[in-house]
Enzyme design. Structure first.
Site, mmCIF file in Angstrom:
data_model
loop_
_atom_site.group_PDB
_atom_site.id
_atom_site.type_symbol
_atom_site.label_atom_id
_atom_site.label_comp_id
_atom_site.label_asym_id
_atom_site.label_seq_id
_atom_site.Cartn_x
_atom_site.Cartn_y
_atom_site.Cartn_z
ATOM 1 N N ASP A 12 0.868 -1.172 0.000
ATOM 2 C CA ASP A 12 0.000 0.000 0.000
ATOM 3 C C ASP A 12 0.904 1.221 0.000
ATOM 4 O O ASP A 12 2.116 1.116 0.242
ATOM 5 C CB ASP A 12 -0.895 0.011 1.254
ATOM 6 C CG ASP A 12 -1.771 1.266 1.327
ATOM 7 O OD1 ASP A 12 -2.335 1.661 0.294
ATOM 8 O OD2 ASP A 12 -1.856 1.881 2.415
ATOM 9 N N SER A 13 0.318 2.376 -0.240
ATOM 10 C CA SER A 13 1.079 3.607 -0.169
ATOM 11 C C SER A 13 1.604 3.853 1.250
ATOM 12 O O SER A 13 2.564 4.588 1.420
ATOM 13 C CB SER A 13 0.194 4.779 -0.590
ATOM 14 O OG SER A 13 -0.978 4.790 0.204
ATOM 15 N N TYR A 44 -0.687 8.579 -2.241
ATOM 16 C CA TYR A 44 -0.829 8.343 -3.674
ATOM 17 C C TYR A 44 -2.086 9.050 -4.208
ATOM 18 O O TYR A 44 -2.164 9.378 -5.393
ATOM 19 C CB TYR A 44 -1.003 6.850 -3.969
ATOM 20 C CG TYR A 44 0.234 5.984 -3.888
ATOM 21 C CD1 TYR A 44 1.448 6.449 -3.397
ATOM 22 C CD2 TYR A 44 0.166 4.660 -4.314
ATOM 23 C CE1 TYR A 44 2.557 5.611 -3.331
ATOM 24 C CE2 TYR A 44 1.275 3.828 -4.263
ATOM 25 C CZ TYR A 44 2.471 4.306 -3.758
ATOM 26 O OH TYR A 44 3.561 3.470 -3.700
ATOM 27 N N GLY A 45 -3.037 9.227 -3.319
ATOM 28 C CA GLY A 45 -4.393 9.601 -3.744
ATOM 29 C C GLY A 45 -4.542 10.957 -4.394
ATOM 30 O O GLY A 45 -5.588 11.259 -4.980
ATOM 31 N N CYS A 75 -4.211 -1.151 -2.132
ATOM 32 C CA CYS A 75 -4.393 0.300 -2.186
ATOM 33 C C CYS A 75 -5.367 0.562 -3.325
ATOM 34 O O CYS A 75 -5.148 0.092 -4.453
ATOM 35 C CB CYS A 75 -3.054 0.966 -2.470
ATOM 36 S SG CYS A 75 -3.148 2.726 -2.851
ATOM 37 N N ASN A 76 -6.446 1.257 -3.019
ATOM 38 C CA ASN A 76 -7.439 1.512 -4.074
ATOM 39 C C ASN A 76 -6.873 2.394 -5.177
ATOM 40 O O ASN A 76 -7.156 2.187 -6.351
ATOM 41 C CB ASN A 76 -8.680 2.174 -3.474
ATOM 42 C CG ASN A 76 -9.596 1.174 -2.819
ATOM 43 O OD1 ASN A 76 -10.527 0.672 -3.435
ATOM 44 N ND2 ASN A 76 -9.328 0.862 -1.565
ATOM 45 N N THR A 77 -6.075 3.391 -4.781
ATOM 46 C CA THR A 77 -5.551 4.319 -5.785
ATOM 47 C C THR A 77 -4.639 3.587 -6.768
ATOM 48 O O THR A 77 -4.751 3.756 -7.985
ATOM 49 C CB THR A 77 -4.789 5.463 -5.093
ATOM 50 O OG1 THR A 77 -5.634 6.035 -4.082
ATOM 51 C CG2 THR A 77 -4.400 6.529 -6.076
ATOM 52 N N GLU A 153 -5.044 9.174 9.654
ATOM 53 C CA GLU A 153 -3.628 9.053 10.022
ATOM 54 C C GLU A 153 -3.341 9.729 11.360
ATOM 55 O O GLU A 153 -2.437 9.328 12.084
ATOM 56 C CB GLU A 153 -2.761 9.648 8.920
ATOM 57 C CG GLU A 153 -2.946 8.881 7.637
ATOM 58 C CD GLU A 153 -1.659 8.591 6.893
ATOM 59 O OE1 GLU A 153 -0.722 9.374 7.049
ATOM 60 O OE2 GLU A 153 -1.626 7.573 6.180
ATOM 61 N N CYS A 185 -11.166 3.200 -0.425
ATOM 62 C CA CYS A 185 -9.863 3.640 0.084
ATOM 63 C C CYS A 185 -9.578 2.798 1.313
ATOM 64 O O CYS A 185 -10.463 2.612 2.163
ATOM 65 C CB CYS A 185 -9.912 5.120 0.452
ATOM 66 S SG CYS A 185 -8.398 5.692 1.258
ATOM 67 N N THR A 186 -8.362 2.292 1.404
ATOM 68 C CA THR A 186 -8.063 1.361 2.492
ATOM 69 C C THR A 186 -7.930 2.041 3.861
ATOM 70 O O THR A 186 -7.838 1.363 4.881
ATOM 71 C CB THR A 186 -6.787 0.560 2.169
ATOM 72 O OG1 THR A 186 -5.752 1.462 1.782
ATOM 73 C CG2 THR A 186 -7.042 -0.426 1.063
ATOM 74 N N HIS A 187 -7.923 3.366 3.897
ATOM 75 C CA HIS A 187 -7.941 4.064 5.187
ATOM 76 C C HIS A 187 -9.350 4.129 5.791
ATOM 77 O O HIS A 187 -9.509 4.253 7.001
ATOM 78 C CB HIS A 187 -7.475 5.517 5.030
ATOM 79 C CG HIS A 187 -6.000 5.700 5.045
ATOM 80 N ND1 HIS A 187 -5.177 5.213 4.059
ATOM 81 C CD2 HIS A 187 -5.196 6.351 5.932
ATOM 82 C CE1 HIS A 187 -3.929 5.561 4.340
ATOM 83 N NE2 HIS A 187 -3.913 6.237 5.464
HETATM 84 N N1 DGL Z 1 -4.258 3.696 0.572
HETATM 85 C C1 DGL Z 1 -4.767 4.697 -0.344
HETATM 86 C C2 DGL Z 1 -5.987 4.168 -1.068
HETATM 87 O O1 DGL Z 1 -6.531 3.118 -0.740
HETATM 88 C C3 DGL Z 1 -5.101 5.990 0.372
HETATM 89 C C4 DGL Z 1 -3.905 6.751 0.901
HETATM 90 C C5 DGL Z 1 -3.139 7.516 -0.141
HETATM 91 O O2 DGL Z 1 -3.645 8.530 -0.667
HETATM 92 O O3 DGL Z 1 -2.049 7.089 -0.450
HETATM 93 O O4 DGL Z 1 -6.419 4.770 -2.014
#
Ligand code: DGL
Length: 264
Positions: A12-13, A44-45, A75-77, A153, A185-187
């Site tokens: 993931d990011s 990453y987003g 990571c979704n992005t 975060e 988004c995984t957050h």
């Molecule tokens: N983990 C990223 C996602 O699932 C979100 C955090 C980021 O912006 O890197 O999209």
């Protein structure tokens, strides 16, 4: 070493993918899991697809170099923008993202007709979820929620400020009475209690973790890559920056304290 004994690579990011990691661990206790958090380059987003493709390639290369038999883009992005790219660069390594499993899960739920999708600006801007869900004949409304990641975060997940930000972004979803909310988004799973309260428990909330872990298990079976089920899986955590904060914040995502984190 036999391929089935090798680890599963997850990246993931940063720390968010640990919500997916946790579900994989629960479902596949005998697998060795290596997690890479690209903490030097998070978020990453808000970055462009070209840049994310470059980062994703570096991450997959690292995990494959560590012997990964399959890679999970948690990571979704990165899943929305870089999955095809890394599959093309590493044709011999099975790679799964989080978008296809979530869409696959929703395809089995015809009652999800009026779907709200939330994610980072890049995930929403890619249109990947939207076109997949529209092709299933569902109505989909999408909203980028860039303030959610910094709140999570910071560990601010239950606070009037969070409720205000949720209302700021999602009042329109409440107005149109969505029946399903996709956490793209995984957050965001850490905001689930606040989101459930906001929608008064009337909305089915779907996140990446369980569908992705299930898709991974199916993939291991399909490719004959499952490890000996009697073993106990080991874990290694790698970060590209600041191992200490990853250890501290990451424990929240995993629901338990973390031991060693390796800075690469
Ligand atoms: N983990 C990223 C996602 O699932 C979100 C955090 C980021 O912006 O890197 O999209």
């Amino acid at each position: 070493m036999a391929l089935a004994k090798k680890p599963i690579g997850v990246f993931d990011s940063g720390i968010g993918g640990r919500t997916v990691f946790r579900e994989i661990r629960n479902l596949l206790p005998s697998e060795d899991l290596y997690y890479l958090g690209d903490t030097a380059r998070v978020p990453y987003g808000t970055k462009s697809p070209e840049v994310i493709r470059r980062y994703a390639e570096i991450n997959v290369r690292f995990l494959v170099g560590q012997g990964a038999k399959v890679v999970v883009v948690a990571c979704n992005t990165a899943s929305a923008t870089a999955l095809d790219h890394v599959r093309a660069v590493f044709p011999d390594v099975p790679i799964i993202g989080v978008v296809e499993p979530v869409v696959g899960y929703l395809s089995t739920r015809p009652e999800a007709e009026n779907i709200g999708l939330i994610g980072t600006p890049t995930t929403i801007g890619s249109g990947v979820y939207q076109s997949a869900l529209e092709s299933l004949g569902r109505t989909i409304r999408a909203k980028a929620c860039p303030l959610f990641v910094p709140f999570v975060e910071e560990g601010i997940v239950s606070h009037p400020l969070v409720d205000q930000v949720i209302d700021y972004y999602l009042a329109e979803f409440r107005e149109v009475a969505i029946d399903t909310l996709v956490l793209g988004c995984t957050h965001y799973p850490l905001l689930r209690p606040a989101l459930e309260a906001y929608f008064r428990n009337k909305v089915h909330i779907v996140d990446s973790a369980a569908p992705t872990a299930g898709a991974l298990r199916d993939l291991l079976v399909r490719f004959g890559l499952s490890s000996d089920p009697s073993g106990k899986g080991e874990e290694r955590f790698f970060v590209t920056d600041a191992a200490e904060s990853f250890r501290r914040i990451g424990g929240r995502f995993l629901g338990r304290p973390l031991s060693a984190v390796e800075h690469i």
